[in-house]
Design an enzyme around this catalytic site. Structure first.
Site, PDB file in Angstrom:
ATOM      1  N   CYS A   1       6.479  -2.649   3.414  1.00  0.00           N
ATOM      2  CA  CYS A   1       5.256  -3.384   3.059  1.00  0.00           C
ATOM      3  C   CYS A   1       4.565  -2.694   1.888  1.00  0.00           C
ATOM      4  CB  CYS A   1       4.297  -3.453   4.246  1.00  0.00           C
ATOM      5  SG  CYS A   1       4.870  -4.517   5.593  1.00  0.00           S
TER       6      CYS A   1
ATOM      7  N   GLN B   1      16.914 -17.257   6.651  1.00  0.00           N
ATOM      8  CA  GLN B   1      15.566 -17.127   6.106  1.00  0.00           C
ATOM      9  C   GLN B   1      14.784 -16.107   6.940  1.00  0.00           C
ATOM     10  OE1 GLN B   1      14.646 -18.251   3.323  1.00  0.00           O
ATOM     11  NE2 GLN B   1      15.993 -19.983   2.874  1.00  0.00           N
TER      12      GLN B   1
ATOM     13  N   CYS C   1      13.899 -17.353  -4.220  1.00  0.00           N
ATOM     14  CA  CYS C   1      13.177 -16.188  -3.719  1.00  0.00           C
ATOM     15  C   CYS C   1      12.789 -15.248  -4.855  1.00  0.00           C
ATOM     16  CB  CYS C   1      14.010 -15.450  -2.675  1.00  0.00           C
ATOM     17  SG  CYS C   1      15.586 -14.837  -3.293  1.00  0.00           S
TER      18      CYS C   1
END
Length: 412
Positions: free
Chosen positions: A67, A242, A363
């Site tokens: 992250c 996905q 993407c």
């Protein structure tokens, strides 16, 4: 240093006489103390914080490289992500209506890949640190679905322990399916019969649905099925999926809505059918994908689902052998969802085709813009651009573009 702006990878950027300095986890307007090495800075402290800063919810944030944006307030984060896409489109000289960002995180990531490493005598299990091969050990991942949050590290550690004798670096991909966890281990190479039987027992003790090594199934205790519309699909070990169920459903809804009047649709880079099986509710579909195992899984799912229109499959490398004009011109619409590298060769063929509708899913904003520009150069209009945020808390973004070509009807 004072941070002036935010980069496309979520780094704060400070301007100096020697050029920009990129500082992860810093926000515009902040005064920060950093340890500098060339054009990069490691954040030591925030001397004056931005009002857009908030406390990250994950205890590993800042160490784990998964992250990059948990320190941003939600509204600021969404604006930054949307503006990053708008900037990419402007650079490609694309003028198109950009719709609001759709939050498609849903219940969380349904697949994670944990790394098992043996840099010393101890075993280390976790995610990689940003721009590093160092493993950050974790005991849970709060952005994963509930079934993976704490169980994934447990599974990876157990597998690492069973295969620790070889001390090889392992990548353990774990997917949450409706019938349990589907695990594929990479990096070990061939194993002994003793190890194989040991892993079969381990799969039972962990109640795994399936356990594979380099795509070779060690044991399948239950088919690891995923529901796609009315169909039930069993993806091959380690195949593409996905990131979130919500992301898949959101992008598929955009594609099926655009194609609802099409009688015949080509689904290119189809995977095991997240678009094809939904499109087949109303249209005849031809699915094309490099991976033969994914084509087998899609074909099996389509045949087992009553009420669908005909779904044909073709295993084909679209990078080397894109569909050509005689093939393309038989379709009323094309849905294309390539890997991050995009589909330049296929876009060039579509640009000179007569296909009236192309749904471009990507993407990567840069390759989306490149391929869209090729199509627009061939006469397509980019009617809609929809950013879909299924990679929440990261710089990555899915983009769905609807491109149409005016079709001149022949006079009788």
């Amino acid at each position: 240093m004072t941070i002036k702006r935010l980069g496309a990878k979520a780094d704060g950027i400070a301007e100096t006489e020697n050029g920009p300095v990129f500082v992860p986890y810093a926000l515009p307007g902040e005064t920060v103390l950093i340890e500098r090495e060339g054009s990069r800075g490691r954040l030591l402290s925030v001397e004056a914080a931005s009002p857009e800063r908030e406390t990250p919810f994950c205890p590993y944030f800042g160490e784990c490289g998964g992250c990059a944006t948990q320190h941003m307030r939600h509204g600021f984060y969404q604006t930054w992500k949307q503006e990053t896409l708008a900037h990419t489109l402007r650079q490609a000289r694309i003028d198109a209506p950009l719709e609001p960002l759709i939050d498609a995180h849903g219940e969380g990531r349904r697949r994670v890949t944990l790394h098992v490493r043996f840099p010393d005598r101890a075993m280390h299990v976790g995610f990689m640190a940003a721009r590093s091969h160092h493993v950050v050990e974790i005991d849970h991942c709060p952005i994963a679905v509930q079934a993976l949050q704490r169980q994934a590290p447990i599974v990876a550690r157990a597998i690492g322990k069973h295969l620790s004798a070889a001390r090889k670096p392992l990548d353990v991909q774990i997917t949450a399916t409706e019938s349990g966890l589907d695990v594929d281990v990479r990096g070990h190479g061939p194993i002994t019969d003793k190890d194989r039987f040991s892993l079969i027992d381990l799969a039972a003790s962990l109640d795994l649905a399936r356990l594979s090594l380099h795509g070779d199934v060690i044991v399948e205790r239950r088919p690891p099925a995923i529901t796609v519309s009315r169909a039930s699909v069993v993806p091959p070990p380690g195949s593409f999926l996905q990131a979130t169920q919500s992301g898949e459903e959101t992008m598929a809804a955009l594609a099926t809505d655009a194609c609802q009047r099409a009688k015949r649709v080509a689904d290119l880079f189809s995977g095991c059918g997240p678009f094809a099986l939904r499109l087949a509710e109303k249209s005849e579909v031809h699915a094309v994908e490099t991976d033969k195992a994914s084509m087998v899984a899609l074909d099996k799912a389509a045949r087992a689902t009553p009420g669908l229109r005909r779904v044909s499959v073709e295993a084909r490398d679209l990078f080397r052998r894109p569909l050509l004009l005689p093939e393309l011109n038989t379709f009323d619409a094309v849905v294309i969802d390539p890997p991050r590298a995009g589909a330049e060769a296929q876009a060039q063929q579509l640009a000179v085709s007569k296909v009236p509708l192309v749904v471009s899913v990507s993407c990567d904003a840069a390759t989306f813009a490149r391929d869209a520009a090729i199509l627009m150069g061939g006469g397509y209009r980019l009617e809609r651009v929809v950013p879909v945020d299924q990679f929440k808390y990261s710089p990555h973004l899915e983009v769905v573009g609807i491109l149409r070509r005016d079709v001149v009807k022949k006079r009788r």
